[in-house]
Design an enzyme around this catalytic site. Structure first.
Site, PDB file in Angstrom:
ATOM      1  N   HIS A 362      -1.340   1.591   3.601  1.00  0.00           N
ATOM      2  CA  HIS A 362      -0.239   1.117   3.488  1.00  0.00           C
ATOM      3  C   HIS A 362       0.357   1.316   2.616  1.00  0.00           C
ATOM      4  O   HIS A 362       1.975   1.776   2.432  1.00  0.00           O
ATOM      5  CB  HIS A 362       0.108   0.405   3.818  1.00  0.00           C
ATOM      6  CG  HIS A 362      -0.776  -0.831   3.221  1.00  0.00           C
ATOM      7  ND1 HIS A 362      -0.468  -1.038   2.125  1.00  0.00           N
ATOM      8  CD2 HIS A 362      -1.968  -1.712   2.989  1.00  0.00           C
ATOM      9  CE1 HIS A 362      -1.030  -1.850   1.438  1.00  0.00           C
ATOM     10  NE2 HIS A 362      -2.156  -2.554   1.875  1.00  0.00           N
TER      11      HIS A 362
ATOM     12  N   GLY B  55     -11.107  -5.332   5.005  1.00  0.00           N
ATOM     13  CA  GLY B  55     -10.456  -4.172   3.937  1.00  0.00           C
ATOM     14  C   GLY B  55      -9.726  -3.527   4.014  1.00  0.00           C
ATOM     15  O   GLY B  55      -8.957  -4.060   5.721  1.00  0.00           O
ATOM     16  N   CYS B  56      -8.941  -3.099   3.744  1.00  0.00           N
ATOM     17  CA  CYS B  56      -7.941  -2.414   3.369  1.00  0.00           C
ATOM     18  C   CYS B  56      -7.599  -1.513   4.104  1.00  0.00           C
ATOM     19  O   CYS B  56      -5.417  -1.619   5.035  1.00  0.00           O
ATOM     20  CB  CYS B  56      -7.386  -2.015   2.287  1.00  0.00           C
ATOM     21  SG  CYS B  56      -5.338  -1.680   1.145  1.00  0.00           S
ATOM     22  N   GLN B  57      -7.719  -0.601   4.524  1.00  0.00           N
ATOM     23  CA  GLN B  57      -7.412   0.784   5.404  1.00  0.00           C
ATOM     24  C   GLN B  57      -7.688   0.493   6.917  1.00  0.00           C
ATOM     25  O   GLN B  57      -7.602   0.872   7.621  1.00  0.00           O
ATOM     26  CB  GLN B  57      -7.730   2.027   4.988  1.00  0.00           C
ATOM     27  CG  GLN B  57      -7.155   1.904   3.400  1.00  0.00           C
ATOM     28  CD  GLN B  57      -6.809   3.065   2.437  1.00  0.00           C
ATOM     29  OE1 GLN B  57      -7.395   4.633   4.107  1.00  0.00           O
ATOM     30  NE2 GLN B  57      -6.707   3.720   1.892  1.00  0.00           N
ATOM     31  N   ALA B 123     -11.864   1.539   0.176  1.00  0.00           N
ATOM     32  CA  ALA B 123     -10.754   0.247   1.143  1.00  0.00           C
ATOM     33  C   ALA B 123     -11.181   0.006   2.352  1.00  0.00           C
ATOM     34  O   ALA B 123     -10.623   0.011   3.677  1.00  0.00           O
ATOM     35  CB  ALA B 123      -9.604   0.715   0.546  1.00  0.00           C
TER      36      ALA B 123
END
Lengths: 406, 148
Positions: A362, B55-57, B123
């Protein structure tokens, strides 16, 4: 004299290395650029030959180090056309610069119900500091809409501007979309309603000629490491009269003129904002980075990047299922995209195996991702050392990745 | 009480052996991608906030169920490489006794050269997923002990 592409590339030692057995293709410059040998040498030379604590010492080394540090400030002032070097405050980076303004100007002027106007394309660093001070002061955050092609919606901007708007905080260039925002025109409109204009220049300073007086920015923050300089150094420009009236940020040594147990009087600009021993090596490295940009020529840098951006954009248009995010006419070195039915993460992993560094996710712009109804993009971002051949390598690698993944 | 079909040690050895045939990274990833595609994953109604491993992604969802003294896991991810690696983790941990899951040392992914996917900076939630699997096992173990 314009440097050749191979002159430029040979200045960056890291570009000679391999990643996963492949020559490195570094397309993650919007996150952080690589460093030319001139910057590495400047830091090395400083520590080898000139280091001492600055401003206070009467001895030779302290004076040399002070001179080098203050020369760096002068170089920054010239680089962005500030009226004087005392308008340049060294910070750890753009994030710290914005926090400084939020915690000083914000604390001083904001009252309950006042509005801080941001935009939907802001990096979290130009949003969260405002949320923090807004919460404390009972102020309200409003955000300018973003059009489908990734520009700030000027209609929305006009509608949101009002007498309640006290601060307008905007990025000069979007880190996710690459859009160059018309900050000069927007600053003018914001000033008309009496708002202060704070510009996040983290993504503009590596790519464009910035003139803070021409833009009429009240504050302008940037990071050294995105513009070929070291990490941990950046700068905040502020108009002198504003810097004089807002309170200091960090208390400590260096930032005072007289201290008793009860109280202190603060030092003159810019030292009032530089409490503690500053990052001298960082500032000197940043000076070398600015020299590198000047010698390379910022127009040449932006021409090279634009060519790469166009080449990649055109190649992507020929790949089935690609959705470009951010197609504004004025862009600076960023191509963000998605592939139907394929996770950005998976693409990033395969490209990494092929030696190509892109960013997926993001990009610290979640409100913008929400705006497009997506979770992230694949972003390639360029610097002057990148080549058309590298773009071809990436396009081939992407085709290979998509074949594996679909 | 049920018995696991194989010990986790045996399964880890098998995985390492399976992957030892691939010399090229590409073949390795192709295997993982194909494995990821072949997994049935989770129905949409189980892809809840509660089952999400942040998780980030890439998102990973994991659910567990005790059956006859053995803890079974099912999981899914929105990234296919992550899903394939999650599949490898399930092959190791699913259908084992909670106490064994909590104490098993995971080395197979390291040996087959996928350790980068488990590093905290990737991530993708995999690191967090291994932690979650172990915590779930510990929770079931504590419950077993309480019930005597």
């Amino acid at each position: 004299m314009i440097k050749t592409a191979s002159d430029i590339r040979s200045s960056f030692p890291i570009l000679r290395r391999e990643v996963n057995g492949k020559p490195l293709v570094y397309f993650d410059n919007a996150a952080s650029s690589q460093k030319p040998i001139q910057v590495i040498n400047a830091i090395d030379n400083y520590y080898r030959n000139h280091h001492a604590n600055i401003h206070r010492g009467v001895h030779a080394l302290s004076q040399e180090a002070t001179m080098m540090y203050e020369d760096a400030r002068l170089a920054v002032a010239e680089f962005i056309n500030a009226e004087s070097a005392s308008e340049i405050i060294f910070t750890r980076g753009a994030t710290e610069g914005i926090n400084l303004v939020a915690q000083t100007l914000g604390r001083q002027i904001l009252n309950e119900g006042d509005e801080i106007l941001v935009t939907f394309m802001e990096h979290h660093s130009n949003l969260v500091p405002w949320q923090m001070i807004a919460q404390e002061k009972g102020a309200v955050i409003k955000a300018v809409e973003v059009t489908e092609d990734g520009q700030l919606d000027q209609e929305s901007f006009k509608n949101l501007l009002s007498k309640r708007t006290k601060i307008f905080a905007v990025g000069h260039v979007s880190n996710t979309l690459g859009t160059i925002n018309p900050v000069k025109e927007m600053a003018h409109a914001a000033h008309q309603v009496g708002a202060y204009v704070v510009i996040d220049g983290a993504q503009s300073t590596p790519h464009l000629k910035v003139d803070v007086q021409n833009i009429d920015a009240d504050f302008y923050a940037a990071s050294g490491h995105k513009m070929y300089g070291p990490t941990g150094i950046g700068f905040l420009y502020g108009k002198k009269n504003l810097l004089n009236t807002i309170p200091p940020y960090h208390g400590g040594g260096e930032m005072i003129s007289r201290v008793s147990i009860e109280k202190s009087t603060y030092a003159e600009l810019p030292f009032k904002f530089e409490g503690g021993t500053p990052n001298m090596a960082g500032a000197i490295g940043l000076h070398a980075a600015i020299d590198f940009i000047r010698e390379t020529d910022i127009q040449h840098i932006s021409d090279v990047e634009e060519r790469l951006e166009n080449k990649l954009t055109n190649a992507l248009k020929n790949i089935e299922g690609i959705r470009l995010i951010g197609t504004a006419p004025e862009k600076a070195g960023v191509v963000s995209f998605l592939v139907d039915g394929v996770s950005a993460y998976d693409v990033g992993v395969i490209l990494d195996q092929l030696g190509i560094a892109v960013r997926t996710g993001h990009h610290c712009t979640e409100p913008l991702m929400d705006r497009y109804g997506i979770r992230g993009t694949i972003r390639a971002s360029f610097a002057v050392y990148n080549t058309e051949e590298e773009v071809e390598i990436m396009v081939n690698a992407l085709n290979r990745a998509l074949k594996m993944l679909s | 009480m049920g018995e696991p079909m194989k010990t986790m040690e045996e399964i880890q050895k098998e995985i390492v052996e399976d992957f030892s045939f691939f010399e090229e990274w590409m073949d390795k990833y192709e295997e993982i991608i194909e494995f990821g595609k072949s997994l049935k994953g989770l129905p949409e109604e189980l892809k809840t906030e509660e089952n999400l491993v942040r998780g980030c992604q890439s998102n990973v969802w994991v659910v567990s169920e005790m059956n006859n003294g053995l803890l079974h896991f099912e999981a899914d991810s929105d990234a296919i490489i992550t899903k394939g690696i999650v599949g490898l983790l399930l092959r190791i941990f699913s259908g084992q006794r909670p106490i064994d899951i909590a104490t098993e040392e995971l080395y197979a992914l390291d040996e087959i050269g996928l350790q980068a996917h488990l590093s905290p900076n990737r991530a993708n939630g995999l690191n967090a997923m291994v932690n979650k699997i172990k915590l779930m096992a510990l929770a079931h173990r504590a419950k077993e002990e309480a019930e005597g």
